[in-house]
Every structure is written in C-alpha cells, then in structure tokens.
Enzyme design. Structure first.
Site, PDB file in Angstrom:
ATOM      1  N   PRO A  51       0.606   5.037   9.633  1.00 36.21           N
ATOM      2  CA  PRO A  51      -0.216   6.250   9.652  1.00 36.21           C
ATOM      3  C   PRO A  51      -0.500   6.682   8.216  1.00 36.21           C
ATOM      4  O   PRO A  51       0.413   6.730   7.402  1.00 36.21           O
ATOM      5  CB  PRO A  51       0.683   7.275  10.359  1.00 36.21           C
ATOM      6  CG  PRO A  51       2.075   6.744  10.229  1.00 36.21           C
ATOM      7  CD  PRO A  51       1.965   5.256  10.136  1.00 36.21           C
ATOM      8  N   MET A  52      -1.757   6.954   7.919  1.00 37.62           N
ATOM      9  CA  MET A  52      -2.112   7.464   6.587  1.00 37.62           C
ATOM     10  C   MET A  52      -3.102   8.604   6.761  1.00 37.62           C
ATOM     11  O   MET A  52      -4.224   8.392   7.248  1.00 37.62           O
ATOM     12  CB  MET A  52      -2.697   6.349   5.714  1.00 37.62           C
ATOM     13  CG  MET A  52      -1.645   5.351   5.235  1.00 37.62           C
ATOM     14  SD  MET A  52      -2.296   4.133   4.074  1.00 37.62           S
ATOM     15  CE  MET A  52      -3.127   3.002   5.189  1.00 37.62           C
ATOM     16  N   CYS A  69       7.512  12.322   5.053  1.00 32.28           N
ATOM     17  CA  CYS A  69       6.566  12.955   4.138  1.00 32.28           C
ATOM     18  C   CYS A  69       7.287  13.543   2.917  1.00 32.28           C
ATOM     19  O   CYS A  69       8.193  14.357   3.071  1.00 32.28           O
ATOM     20  CB  CYS A  69       5.808  14.046   4.874  1.00 32.28           C
ATOM     21  SG  CYS A  69       4.596  14.843   3.823  1.00 32.28           S
ATOM     22  N   ASN A  72       8.945  -1.213   6.171  1.00 38.10           N
ATOM     23  CA  ASN A  72       7.730  -0.686   5.524  1.00 38.10           C
ATOM     24  C   ASN A  72       7.947  -0.547   4.018  1.00 38.10           C
ATOM     25  O   ASN A  72       8.988  -0.075   3.579  1.00 38.10           O
ATOM     26  CB  ASN A  72       7.386   0.674   6.144  1.00 38.10           C
ATOM     27  CG  ASN A  72       6.223   1.387   5.479  1.00 38.10           C
ATOM     28  OD1 ASN A  72       6.290   2.587   5.233  1.00 38.10           O
ATOM     29  ND2 ASN A  72       5.159   0.680   5.180  1.00 38.10           N
ATOM     30  N   ASP A 131       5.349  -2.002   0.456  1.00 38.10           N
ATOM     31  CA  ASP A 131       4.920  -3.060  -0.457  1.00 38.10           C
ATOM     32  C   ASP A 131       4.544  -4.371   0.224  1.00 38.10           C
ATOM     33  O   ASP A 131       4.827  -5.445  -0.305  1.00 38.10           O
ATOM     34  CB  ASP A 131       5.997  -3.327  -1.520  1.00 38.10           C
ATOM     35  CG  ASP A 131       6.266  -2.103  -2.383  1.00 38.10           C
ATOM     36  OD1 ASP A 131       5.492  -1.135  -2.294  1.00 38.10           O
ATOM     37  OD2 ASP A 131       7.264  -2.117  -3.132  1.00 38.10           O
ATOM     38  N   GLY A 157       0.772  -0.127   4.951  1.00 30.72           N
ATOM     39  CA  GLY A 157       0.000   1.043   4.542  1.00 30.72           C
ATOM     40  C   GLY A 157      -1.038   0.701   3.495  1.00 30.72           C
ATOM     41  O   GLY A 157      -2.114   0.181   3.801  1.00 30.72           O
TER      42      GLY A 157
HETATM   43  C1  LIG Z   1      -2.948   8.205   1.631  1.00 30.12           C
HETATM   44  C2  LIG Z   1      -1.635   8.086   2.354  1.00 30.12           C
HETATM   45  C3  LIG Z   1      -1.373   8.907   3.430  1.00 30.12           C
HETATM   46  C4  LIG Z   1      -0.168   8.781   4.124  1.00 30.12           C
HETATM   47  N1  LIG Z   1       0.055   9.568   5.223  1.00 30.12           N
HETATM   48  C5  LIG Z   1       1.170   9.376   5.975  1.00 30.12           C
HETATM   49  C6  LIG Z   1       1.397  10.082   7.183  1.00 30.12           C
HETATM   50  O1  LIG Z   1       0.601  10.917   7.592  1.00 30.12           O
HETATM   51  N2  LIG Z   1       2.540   9.822   7.887  1.00 30.12           N
HETATM   52  C7  LIG Z   1       3.478   8.921   7.455  1.00 30.12           C
HETATM   53  O2  LIG Z   1       4.491   8.703   8.115  1.00 30.12           O
HETATM   54  N3  LIG Z   1       3.291   8.242   6.294  1.00 30.12           N
HETATM   55  C8  LIG Z   1       2.171   8.429   5.572  1.00 30.12           C
HETATM   56  N4  LIG Z   1       1.971   7.694   4.436  1.00 30.12           N
HETATM   57  C9  LIG Z   1       2.969   6.695   4.062  1.00 30.12           C
HETATM   58  C10 LIG Z   1       2.621   5.332   4.658  1.00 30.12           C
HETATM   59  O3  LIG Z   1       2.616   5.405   6.072  1.00 30.12           O
HETATM   60  C11 LIG Z   1       3.631   4.259   4.210  1.00 30.12           C
HETATM   61  O4  LIG Z   1       4.917   4.637   4.667  1.00 30.12           O
HETATM   62  C12 LIG Z   1       3.680   4.111   2.698  1.00 30.12           C
HETATM   63  O5  LIG Z   1       2.383   4.043   2.154  1.00 30.12           O
HETATM   64  C13 LIG Z   1       4.493   2.864   2.289  1.00 30.12           C
HETATM   65  O6  LIG Z   1       3.938   1.696   2.813  1.00 30.12           O
HETATM   66  P1  LIG Z   1       3.014   0.731   1.902  1.00 30.12           P
HETATM   67  O7  LIG Z   1       3.841   0.283   0.725  1.00 30.12           O
HETATM   68  O8  LIG Z   1       2.638  -0.395   2.832  1.00 30.12           O
HETATM   69  O9  LIG Z   1       1.847   1.546   1.454  1.00 30.12           O
HETATM   70  C14 LIG Z   1       0.806   7.838   3.710  1.00 30.12           C
HETATM   71  C15 LIG Z   1       0.524   7.017   2.605  1.00 30.12           C
HETATM   72  C16 LIG Z   1      -0.670   7.123   1.935  1.00 30.12           C
HETATM   73  C17 LIG Z   1      -0.934   6.198   0.768  1.00 30.12           C
END
Ligand SMILES: Cc1cc2nc3c(=O)[nH]c(=O)nc-3n(C[C@H](O)[C@H](O)[C@H](O)COP(=O)(O)O)c2cc1C
Length: 372
Positions: free
Chosen positions: A15-16, A100, A203, A205, A227
């Site tokens: 979720p982002m 968060c 989760n 990287d 993400g």
């Molecule tokens: C723009 C953005 C918005 C995000 N919003 C949420 C969110 O609403 N809920 C959540 O659990 N994590 C949120 N995250 C975190 C991501 O879900 C994820 O845990 C984090 O980016 C690490 O994973 P990655 O290294 O694959 O990016 C957000 C990350 C980004 C970059």
C-alpha cells in the site's frame, strides 16, 4: 496463502498513499499476478462515512481479490470499520497499518509507534480479527521492526498477532527512526519467519525480480511485498512473475522508451478515468513522470514540459517527441527510487516508552487518508 486465497506468484503490491489507487493497481495487475493493496484508509473516516474516504475505497470490477489497508488506533473503531467492510462487501482482505513513521502520526502514538504498547496493539488486532471472521475476510498486519534499535517490537508483535488469529504478518524491515534510509534488514525478516507459524511476508528494497528471489532464499519468507521498486515501473510485476516462474535464469523485463511512453499514456488515461477529469488525472500523473523517465536520456526542456502536463492530448504530443528505440537504462537496475529520506528521531507522546502495558487509546491519533 491469504486465508483460503492462493497467491501466485507470492507477490504483494505494498500500500502506498497517493500511489496505489484503482488506476495504478490496474496498470500493475495487467503485468502480473499477486495481491494489489489499495491506498490506506483511516478507520474513523470510514465508519463516519466521510465521502472522500468512501470514494477512495474504489475497486475495478475485475479486481477479484480486493485488498484494503486500514489505519486505526482504537480497537472498537477498528473493529467497527472491519465489520463495515464485511457488511457492505467493500473488500476481500483487510490489512492493518502499524508501519507509518510520519511524525504527526507517531507523535500521537499511531502507526509505527503503536506496537510498543503491546496490550493496546493486541486488543486492536484481536478485535479486528474477530470482526473479520464472520465474513471470511483474512486479516493481516504490516509493521516495522520497531521504533528504533533500542525499542524493537517486531517478534513480540508478530507473536501477538499470530495468537490473535491473523492470516499473515508483513514486515518492512526498517525501524521507524530509519524512515526509508539505509538498507532493509533482511536478517530481521528471517528471524521473524523463524519465530512464527503463520505466513510471513518480507518487505524492503525489492527493486528487481532477482531481489525477490534473493529475499526468499535469504529469509524463507512466504511472499514479498513490493513498494518503491514499482514507481514508474509497473512492469516490475511482470519481472517478478518471470522470476518466480522461471527462477534465477529468468530474462529481466527491460522495456524500450517507446513502450514506457505507451504505459505512461495508459497510466494517465486510467487516472483521468478514476479521478473524473483530465485536470485532476493529469495533475496526479505528474508525480509519476520523473520515475518513469529516470535514467533515460530525455532533454531538460522536454522533462520540464512533461512535468507541467495538463491534458491527455498534450501528454501524447510530448511523449511523441521521445525516441521510442532508446533502450532501457540498465544502470538504473537495482537502484533505489522514490523516498530515500534520512533517518529522524521518532516523536512520541510523553511517557510512551515508559509504560508498555498501558492500553489507553491515544487521543487524536487518527489521521487523514495518508500514510507510510
Ligand atoms: C509514497 C509512499 C506511501 C506509502 N504509504 C504507505 C501506506 O499507506 N501504508 C503502509 O503500510 N505503508 C506505506 N508505505 C510504505 C510501503 O508500503 C513499504 O513498506 C515501503 O516503501 C518499503 O518497501 P520498499 O522498499 O519496497 O519501498 C508507503 C511508502 C511510500 C514510498
């Protein structure tokens, strides 16, 4: 497995907030299999039926496993929100956000601050699982390692959630203090996997399909949550599917600039559809442009004009100026994208760290529809 749903390949779009709306999810779903989680929804705003929030709970007709992330700090409100999801048939899966790191949230004891208060955390998860059960909705949680290295919570929180009956636990292997900096600690994911019997999702990287295979090999996780790696690269889900079906010898997906331009155009169209008009759709699309073009040789003037695009016709005109035969910039592979912000001390409510077993619901910790 998520409840009785087999997830194949074992991939979840993280979720982002501001990104994983119905348009982006569709674009990603067209590339490969997996679970595609919508933007985070605040429980209080949902139960109060705030129109903006209800609008965000939008799924396409062909989304056959509608996955919704909720944010809550109050066990009763969270349970009411989950019941509403079940009663109104809003989604097929609910994930709870305990990751968060945004200061305005942790300052009130929400998000990544909450698992530290283990009794309150346990009550929220237990009540949510109970509320979901009559509807057959699998309930999962997503969390970080803890507040900082001196206040780690993930193993204990994972055990509490397992005891409460969650269908899976996802770990973003950073502390709240780290925000998005440094490297995710895949060893922590392995530790959690060892500690739990329920499925664990890793989760942090995953930039390429090969990273997902490495994470699974390193940690033994049941699935990966992706993400930032897919920002401006929805085809990452094709790459992930190829990696999981073909193994380490898979052929990476490397679209040329012409194909990227087509996907950009489609993304903008889907956003216009989802947001109702070109003005809003194009404005929302602008934040994706630099991600799509990262590493491609595109002149500054064209980038500047694209970053101000206001209509689909203008977008297609500008995209037409790109060289379609330009190969994918392989130097970008494996590189971080999106947020990489520096660590920062976590702001907490006064006395928060001193009393782990206080289960008073924190005041004012609900938030608007944003997260991280
Ligand atoms: C723009 C953005 C918005 C995000 N919003 C949420 C969110 O609403 N809920 C959540 O659990 N994590 C949120 N995250 C975190 C991501 O879900 C994820 O845990 C984090 O980016 C690490 O994973 P990655 O290294 O694959 O990016 C957000 C990350 C980004 C970059």
């Amino acid at each position: 497995m998520l409840g009785d749903r087999a997830v194949n390949p074992p991939v979840v779009l993280a979720p982002m907030a501001g990104i994983t709306n119905v348009a982006f999810r569709r674009l990603c779903r067209e590339q490969g299999g997996g679970v595609y989680v919508c933007e985070m929804i605040t429980t209080r705003a949902l139960v109060e039926r705030i129109p903006k929030t209800l609008k965000m709970v939008a799924f396409a007709e062909d989304e056959d496993f509608r996955s919704l992330q909720l944010y809550g700090v109050d066990p009763d409100v969270t349970a009411a929100a989950v019941r509403m999801v079940g009663e109104d048939g809003l989604a097929d899966h609910v994930d709870l956000n305990f990751g968060c790191p945004v200061p305005k949230v942790t300052r009130r004891g929400g998000g990544s601050a909450l698992p530290w208060r283990r009794k309150l955390f346990g009550r929220i998860v237990r009540q949510a699982v109970e509320a979901a059960r009559p509807y057959g909705i699998p309930l999962t949680i997503k969390m970080r390692k803890g507040i900082d290295d001196d206040h780690l919570t993930y193993v204990e929180a994972g055990l509490i959630a397992q005891e409460a009956g969650v269908a899976a636990v996802a770990l973003h292997a950073r502390t709240a203090e780290q925000r998005y900096s440094g490297q995710a600690d895949w060893d922590a994911i392995a530790t959690l996997k060892q500690a739990l019997d329920v499925p664990v999702l890793g989760n942090g990287d995953i930039w390429e399909g090969s990273d997902a295979l490495r994470m699974v090999a390193h940690t033994g996780v049941d699935g990966v949550v992706v993400g930032r790696g897919c920002l401006g690269r929805p085809w990452l889900f094709a790459d992930l599917e190829a990696a999981f079906t073909q193994g380490a010898d898979y052929k990476p997906v490397l679209p040329m600039l012409g194909e990227v331009a087509k996907i950009m155009s489609r993304h903008a169209e889907l956003l216009v559809d989802a947001l109702g008009d070109e003005k809003h759709g194009c404005a929302d699309f602008r934040k994706h442009i630099a991600w799509y073009l990262k590493g491609f040789p595109v002149g500054g003037e064209l980038r500047r004009r694209l970053s101000m695009v206001a209509s689909l016709a203008e977008l297609d005109d500008l995209l037409g100026k790109l060289d379609p035969g330009e190969p994918f910039p392989v130097s970008e592979l494996g590189q971080p994208r999106g947020r990489v912000n520096a660590p920062g001390k976590v702001t907490l409510p006064q006395g928060w760290l001193d009393s782990r077993d206080d289960d008073t619901v924190p005041e004012g910790a609900e938030m608007e529809n944003s997260g991280g």
